[in-house]
Design an enzyme around this catalytic site. Structure first.
Site, PDB file in Angstrom:
ATOM      1  N   PRO A  23     -72.299   8.519 -46.942  1.00  0.00           N
ATOM      2  CA  PRO A  23     -71.943   8.164 -45.561  1.00  0.00           C
ATOM      3  C   PRO A  23     -71.750   6.659 -45.423  1.00  0.00           C
ATOM      4  CG  PRO A  23     -74.294   8.669 -45.741  1.00  0.00           C
ATOM      5  CD  PRO A  23     -73.679   9.008 -47.060  1.00  0.00           C
ATOM      6  N   TYR A 183     -83.973   2.882 -40.052  1.00  0.00           N
ATOM      7  CA  TYR A 183     -83.593   3.407 -38.740  1.00  0.00           C
ATOM      8  C   TYR A 183     -84.721   4.308 -38.219  1.00  0.00           C
ATOM      9  CZ  TYR A 183     -79.296   1.203 -40.093  1.00  0.00           C
ATOM     10  OH  TYR A 183     -78.387   0.242 -40.495  1.00  0.00           O
ATOM     11  N   ARG A 231     -81.711  12.289 -45.993  1.00  0.00           N
ATOM     12  CA  ARG A 231     -81.642  11.069 -46.818  1.00  0.00           C
ATOM     13  C   ARG A 231     -82.863  10.220 -46.482  1.00  0.00           C
ATOM     14  NH1 ARG A 231     -76.956   6.366 -47.621  1.00  0.00           N
ATOM     15  NH2 ARG A 231     -76.483   7.245 -49.632  1.00  0.00           N
ATOM     16  N   ARG A 325     -69.485   2.196 -52.068  1.00  0.00           N
ATOM     17  CA  ARG A 325     -68.531   1.097 -52.229  1.00  0.00           C
ATOM     18  C   ARG A 325     -67.466   1.387 -53.287  1.00  0.00           C
ATOM     19  NH1 ARG A 325     -73.365  -3.092 -52.618  1.00  0.00           N
ATOM     20  NH2 ARG A 325     -74.166  -1.228 -53.660  1.00  0.00           N
TER      21      ARG A 325
HETATM   22  C1  LIG Z   1     -69.526   0.101 -45.463  1.00  0.00           C
HETATM   23  C2  LIG Z   1     -70.839   0.805 -45.686  1.00  0.00           C
HETATM   24  C3  LIG Z   1     -71.375   1.578 -44.672  1.00  0.00           C
HETATM   25  C4  LIG Z   1     -72.573   2.278 -44.873  1.00  0.00           C
HETATM   26  N1  LIG Z   1     -73.039   3.140 -43.906  1.00  0.00           N
HETATM   27  C5  LIG Z   1     -74.051   3.964 -44.179  1.00  0.00           C
HETATM   28  C6  LIG Z   1     -74.363   5.038 -43.307  1.00  0.00           C
HETATM   29  O1  LIG Z   1     -73.682   5.301 -42.317  1.00  0.00           O
HETATM   30  N2  LIG Z   1     -75.447   5.811 -43.615  1.00  0.00           N
HETATM   31  C7  LIG Z   1     -76.191   5.584 -44.751  1.00  0.00           C
HETATM   32  O2  LIG Z   1     -77.161   6.315 -44.984  1.00  0.00           O
HETATM   33  N3  LIG Z   1     -75.863   4.614 -45.614  1.00  0.00           N
HETATM   34  C8  LIG Z   1     -74.802   3.837 -45.374  1.00  0.00           C
HETATM   35  N4  LIG Z   1     -74.417   2.909 -46.300  1.00  0.00           N
HETATM   36  C9  LIG Z   1     -75.106   2.882 -47.603  1.00  0.00           C
HETATM   37  C10 LIG Z   1     -74.338   3.743 -48.608  1.00  0.00           C
HETATM   38  O3  LIG Z   1     -74.289   5.104 -48.196  1.00  0.00           O
HETATM   39  C11 LIG Z   1     -74.979   3.661 -50.016  1.00  0.00           C
HETATM   40  O4  LIG Z   1     -76.264   4.220 -49.982  1.00  0.00           O
HETATM   41  C12 LIG Z   1     -75.056   2.226 -50.525  1.00  0.00           C
HETATM   42  O5  LIG Z   1     -73.861   1.513 -50.268  1.00  0.00           O
HETATM   43  C13 LIG Z   1     -75.340   2.195 -52.029  1.00  0.00           C
HETATM   44  O6  LIG Z   1     -74.352   2.935 -52.730  1.00  0.00           O
HETATM   45  P1  LIG Z   1     -73.108   2.199 -53.509  1.00  0.00           P
HETATM   46  O7  LIG Z   1     -73.740   1.252 -54.506  1.00  0.00           O
HETATM   47  O8  LIG Z   1     -72.368   3.340 -54.147  1.00  0.00           O
HETATM   48  O9  LIG Z   1     -72.304   1.466 -52.491  1.00  0.00           O
HETATM   49  C14 LIG Z   1     -73.252   2.166 -46.102  1.00  0.00           C
HETATM   50  C15 LIG Z   1     -72.723   1.340 -47.109  1.00  0.00           C
HETATM   51  C16 LIG Z   1     -71.524   0.686 -46.922  1.00  0.00           C
HETATM   52  C17 LIG Z   1     -70.958  -0.139 -48.054  1.00  0.00           C
END
Ligand SMILES: Cc1cc2nc3c(=O)[nH]c(=O)nc-3n(C[C@H](O)[C@H](O)[C@H](O)COP(=O)(O)O)c2cc1C
Length: 371
Positions: A23, A183, A231, A325
């Site tokens: 997400p 949160y 989560r 990302r």
């Molecule tokens: C643009 C963006 C928005 C995010 N929004 C959420 C979100 O709505 N809910 C959530 O649980 N984590 C959110 N995250 C965290 C990601 O879901 C993820 O756990 C975190 O980026 C680590 O994973 P990655 O290394 O693949 O980016 C967000 C991350 C990014 C980069």
């Protein structure tokens, strides 16, 4: 057969492969409602070949938005906005669609990241008063939230249940409850944010009470043949905070209530956190929850390479991997992973002709002809 591309079940829901799009808040909604941005953004991710797309943190009430641009699902207008997006995705992609239900707690009333991401102070236009387990600000220099009383807790439980019913009407395949990243639900769990002296604070059992109540009402409000999972943050990365032993106990309590999986993240509740970042840095937590609780786990966090993802699944460290990302950077990541791992991926018929000559079996069922 590539383990990453083997089917996977979250409760009754079968995913075509083990790649999940995490997400990601877009901070771009209009009064909580999805608009053209969400249609484009979720629409293009839906063509990625991933097994499941989880829609960004979606607030269960207006006050529970992190920023004024957060997606919400608390009004008929919000429901209509998402119906347009869900309908478009369903028309053109077989991807499974889940939605993350959230309440920002004391991190509400923030600016979007590209505006600095800081709290909008109560004295400033566009602010609103946040509520939380205790009247403790996230950071000492911020405005404090209001501590929720019994009526506030009841209102938020009801908001989660009502939103779950809207998600069911929209035809989502699953619900992820957001209890991570500092949160509201995480704030109840962590002793750093929860200093209540009633039945919702103090002991671990008491701190888990409100998140478990919310899980129960959401589970009851969503069709029994569709999964609800959660989560969590496996650790606060702060001495004296919530940690992996607590996360295991919480996961066991969730399992007993019918939770279908645990999506394992970390951190977010305190500016004092000292995170040890590195490739796949949260995977060991998913591995422990999988081994000690026996629920399917989704690992997330700096998973960027196909071979890395393949090893996480192949070695049984987690049941699925979520990417955030890396999916924005390369929205065809699952195609490229399938090519690298000798697997197949579902691609839209309109794009079948793009299959590279050296990967003749990349797209499932691909056929093309011309006269
Ligand atoms: C643009 C963006 C928005 C995010 N929004 C959420 C979100 O709505 N809910 C959530 O649980 N984590 C959110 N995250 C965290 C990601 O879901 C993820 O756990 C975190 O980026 C680590 O994973 P990655 O290394 O693949 O980016 C967000 C991350 C990014 C980069």
């Amino acid at each position: 057969m590539s383990p990453l591309f083997e089917p996977f079940r979250i409760g009754p829901l079968e995913l075509h492969n083990r790649i999940v799009i995490a997400p990601m808040c877009q901070y771009s909604a209009t009064e909580g409602s999805a608009n053209d941005w969400h249609l484009i953004h979720l629409g293009h991710l839906a063509l990625s070949g991933a097994g499941m797309l989880i829609v960004e943190a979606t607030a269960v009430e207006a006050e529970g938005r992190i920023t004024a641009g957060d997606l919400g699902l608390y009004s008929d207008a919000n429901e209509a906005g998402l119906a347009r997006v869900v309908g478009a995705v369903r028309a053109h992609s077989p991807i499974k669609l889940a939605i993350q239900l959230a309440h920002a707690g004391r991190k509400a009333s923030s600016r979007a990241p590209w505006e600095g991401g800081q709290q909008i102070r109560l004295s400033e236009p566009g602010s609103w008063r946040a509520s939380a387990p205790s009247a403790l600000p996230h950071s000492p220099d911020e405005d404090a939230p209001t501590a929720l009383d019994a009526a506030g807790l009841a209102r938020i439980r009801t908001a989660f249940a009502d939103t779950a019913r809207r998600a069911a009407r929209l035809g989502f395949d699953g619900i992820e409850l957001h209890a991570a990243h500092g949160y509201l639900l995480h704030e109840f769990l962590s002793p750093l944010a929860n200093q209540r002296d009633d039945a919702y604070g103090g002991s671990l059992e008491n701190r888990m009470r409100f998140p478990l109540e919310v899980f129960d009402v959401v589970r009851a409000a969503f069709p029994a043949d569709k999964p609800v999972w959660l989560r969590l943050s496996a650790t606060d990365w702060v001495p004296g905070g919530w940690d992996i032993a607590d996360a295991i106990a919480f996961s066991q309590a969730l399992k007993a209530r019918g939770c279908a999986a645990i999506h394992v993240s970390s951190g977010g509740v305190s500016p004092k956190q000292a995170i040890k970042l590195g490739a796949g840095y949260q995977v060991p937590y998913a591995q422990r929850i999988k081994a000690e609780v026996g629920l399917p786990t989704i690992a997330v966090g700096l998973i960027t390479e196909p071979a890395q993802a393949e090893a996480i699944i192949g070695e049984g460290q987690a049941d699925a991997v979520a990417l955030a990302r890396a999916m924005l950077y390369d929205p065809r990541w699952p195609w490229h992973a399938a090519a690298a791992l000798g697997a197949q991926v579902q691609a839209p018929v309109q794009y079948w002709r793009s299959q590279p000559r050296e990967f003749k079996d990349l797209f499932e069922n691909a056929a093309f002809g011309a006269r």
